[in-house]
Write an enzyme that holds these catalytic residues in place. Structure first.
Site, PDB file in Angstrom:
ATOM      1  N   TYR A 195      59.480 -87.709  17.692  1.00 47.07           N
ATOM      2  CA  TYR A 195      58.091 -87.267  17.457  1.00 47.07           C
ATOM      3  C   TYR A 195      57.381 -88.320  16.689  1.00 47.07           C
ATOM      4  O   TYR A 195      56.297 -87.960  17.134  1.00 47.07           O
ATOM      5  CB  TYR A 195      57.872 -85.918  17.737  1.00 47.07           C
ATOM      6  CG  TYR A 195      58.717 -84.951  18.619  1.00 47.07           C
ATOM      7  CD1 TYR A 195      59.382 -85.531  19.770  1.00 47.07           C
ATOM      8  CD2 TYR A 195      58.762 -83.665  18.536  1.00 47.07           C
ATOM      9  CE1 TYR A 195      59.893 -84.925  20.844  1.00 47.07           C
ATOM     10  CE2 TYR A 195      59.339 -82.923  19.513  1.00 47.07           C
ATOM     11  CZ  TYR A 195      59.965 -83.687  20.582  1.00 47.07           C
ATOM     12  OH  TYR A 195      60.398 -82.488  21.669  1.00 47.07           O
TER      13      TYR A 195
ATOM     14  N   ASP B 230      63.261 -78.648  19.250  1.00 51.40           N
ATOM     15  CA  ASP B 230      62.262 -78.054  20.243  1.00 51.40           C
ATOM     16  C   ASP B 230      62.868 -77.448  21.521  1.00 51.40           C
ATOM     17  O   ASP B 230      62.184 -76.383  21.887  1.00 51.40           O
ATOM     18  CB  ASP B 230      61.458 -79.409  20.220  1.00 51.40           C
ATOM     19  CG  ASP B 230      59.970 -79.070  21.056  1.00 51.40           C
ATOM     20  OD1 ASP B 230      59.731 -77.947  21.287  1.00 51.40           O
ATOM     21  OD2 ASP B 230      59.432 -80.149  21.708  1.00 51.40           O
TER      22      ASP B 230
ATOM     23  N   ASP C  34      63.196 -72.972  22.346  1.00 52.64           N
ATOM     24  CA  ASP C  34      62.548 -72.698  23.545  1.00 52.64           C
ATOM     25  C   ASP C  34      63.820 -72.093  24.537  1.00 52.64           C
ATOM     26  O   ASP C  34      63.693 -70.860  25.040  1.00 52.64           O
ATOM     27  CB  ASP C  34      61.786 -73.814  24.522  1.00 52.64           C
ATOM     28  CG  ASP C  34      60.436 -73.745  23.858  1.00 52.64           C
ATOM     29  OD1 ASP C  34      59.980 -73.008  22.890  1.00 52.64           O
ATOM     30  OD2 ASP C  34      59.706 -74.590  24.667  1.00 52.64           O
TER      31      ASP C  34
ATOM     32  N   ASP D 224      74.388 -81.612  24.173  1.00 55.18           N
ATOM     33  CA  ASP D 224      74.475 -80.985  25.552  1.00 55.18           C
ATOM     34  C   ASP D 224      75.550 -79.525  25.368  1.00 55.18           C
ATOM     35  O   ASP D 224      75.130 -78.775  26.401  1.00 55.18           O
ATOM     36  CB  ASP D 224      75.183 -82.013  26.397  1.00 55.18           C
ATOM     37  CG  ASP D 224      76.088 -82.804  25.808  1.00 55.18           C
ATOM     38  OD1 ASP D 224      76.483 -82.726  24.493  1.00 55.18           O
ATOM     39  OD2 ASP D 224      76.606 -83.521  26.379  1.00 55.18           O
TER      40      ASP D 224
ATOM     41  N   LYS E 145      73.995 -85.688  18.619  1.00 60.94           N
ATOM     42  CA  LYS E 145      74.748 -86.365  19.722  1.00 60.94           C
ATOM     43  C   LYS E 145      75.370 -87.562  19.183  1.00 60.94           C
ATOM     44  O   LYS E 145      74.890 -88.676  19.163  1.00 60.94           O
ATOM     45  CB  LYS E 145      73.489 -86.497  20.597  1.00 60.94           C
ATOM     46  CG  LYS E 145      73.673 -87.357  21.988  1.00 60.94           C
ATOM     47  CD  LYS E 145      74.355 -86.117  22.776  1.00 60.94           C
ATOM     48  CE  LYS E 145      75.023 -87.029  24.199  1.00 60.94           C
ATOM     49  NZ  LYS E 145      75.772 -86.030  25.130  1.00 60.94           N
TER      50      LYS E 145
END
Ligand code: NAD
Length: 359
Positions: A142, A246, A250, A222, A189
């Site tokens: 970001y 992020d 959520d 994942d 990852k």
């Protein structure tokens, strides 16, 4: 002890829920012999109206001078048309930056009394869960270099992390686990990304050298997204990068069934933090006394635990909320479709205050 709290009510339902949390803190002060001094500051749309900008310098200075900051929520349709740098939401990013807050703590737990609101399969929901996502907040993709080629038909974003950035958020995760069930799951990852390999090495080195008492395991992002739905009770503390955090935070909050219950904290190197509910300013219900104040009340409990080290006082608030929910009291957002009556936001606040006073 005396604590100075910067109160930033914001817009929409922000003042309703922040006001409820301040009332709860006043009861705690009386009960435990503390003094909480509240000073109110403008931020968000109301600051745009009054000062022409979403985050006035006076607010930044006041928050920097305070022991901690409690925020309601900002934004609303009234300011949808204002230019980008005046968007009310800029106030939150600006405050995080000014206060040097690089870690976000977001709990997601299922209140046993509300298992029916949980979107998971009933047998999974019945096991319950109580996890904390510790997300890196100021680095990663970001904030990395980005751009487009000249033709505009190709673009790139860059993920970058330094050992220092990983260490400081991992340290917060280990410390948080020590106050909980002593288990950290680091999510990355690393089968694909070099930043993830650095992330994993760094978290393990820190765990082995400084936190051997905390159980540490890893999970690919994942798989983590699946496990949050298949078996969320596996997790205690999750530590992860800005983008993965992020998305996963959520997801975790949605599975609990109500955003009106979920708190959050943003922390940096000092004990000063920014505490706020995860929900927004809910313009659709603002001024109707329908806002559930619990997320902000639980954010105030986090402030006591993480900024002021007042664990007993934080427990007291969390128990009062759980007891009121156990007794079956509900606001509109968490009632089941069969319920014909529910509490207004101020009635829910008063139930919790009553419980705090009488227990
Ligand atoms: P929202 O979280 O404000 O509302 C989503 C839905 O949840 C609405 O139906 C709302 O009525 C309901 N809801 C939210 N909080 C509730 C509560 N405490 N009790 C009962 N119901 C509740 O999200 P949105 O509608 O996407 O955004 C509204 C505004 O808030 C926008 O301007 C957005 O930019 C802003 N926003 C601010 C923050 C923040 O201040 N940190 C976060 C998210 C959104």
């Amino acid at each position: 002890m005396k604590y100075n709290i910067a109160l930033v009510p914001g817009d929409g339902i922000g003042p309703e829920v922040a006001g409820a949390a301040a009332k709860v803190l006043k009861i705690i002060a009386d009960k435990y012999g503390h003094e909480f001094v509240f000073t109110e500051y403008a931020a968000g749309g109301n600051a745009v109206d009054r000062y022409g900008i979403p985050l006035p310098q006076e607010t930044i200075d006041g928050c920097l001078a305070a022991d901690s900051v409690l925020l309601g929520a900002v934004g609303g349709p009234k300011w949808d048309g204002v230019p980008g740098d005046k968007r009310p939401e800029k106030a939150i990013l600006g405050l995080r930056k000014a206060l040097g807050l690089y870690t976000n703590l977001r709990p997601a737990a299922i209140q046993p009394a509300l298992a029916s609101a949980c979107v998971l399969r009933p047998d999974i929901a019945a096991k319950g869960f109580d996890l904390m996502i510790v997300r890196e907040l100021t680095g990663g993709i970001y904030f990395g270099e980005r751009g487009r080629n000249e033709a505009g038909d190709a673009a790139f974003d860059t993920e970058a992390y330094s050992v220092m950035e990983v260490e400081r958020v991992a340290r917060r995760a280990f410390e948080t686990a020590r106050k909980r069930r002593g288990h950290v799951t680091s999510i990355d990852k690393s089968n694909v990304l070099e930043t993830s390999r650095l992330w994993r090495e760094t978290v393990h080195r820190l765990g082995e050298t400084e936190y051997p008492d905390v159980r540490l395991d890893d999970m690919y992002v994942d798989n983590a997204a699946m496990q949050l739905i298949r078996d969320p009770s596996f997790f205690d503390v999750i530590v992860t990068s800005n983008m993965f955090g992020d998305i996963l935070s959520d997801e975790a909050s949605q599975v609990t069934g109500s955003i009106g219950l979920l708190a959050s904290a943003s922390l940096g190197d000092t004990s000063r933090g920014l505490y706020e509910p995860i929900h927004g300013s809910a313009p659709d219900i603002a001024g109707k006394d329908l806002a559930n104040p619990i997320a902000t009340i639980l954010s105030a409990a986090m402030m006591l635990r993480y900024s002021f080290d007042l664990a007993e006082e934080a427990d007291c608030i969390e128990k009062a909320v759980a007891a009121v929910l156990d007794e079956g009291w509900r606001t509109l957002d968490i009632k089941s479709p069969e319920d014909e009556t529910w509490l207004t936001g101020s009635q829910m606040r008063d139930k919790i205050l009553e419980r705090l006073i009488n227990d």
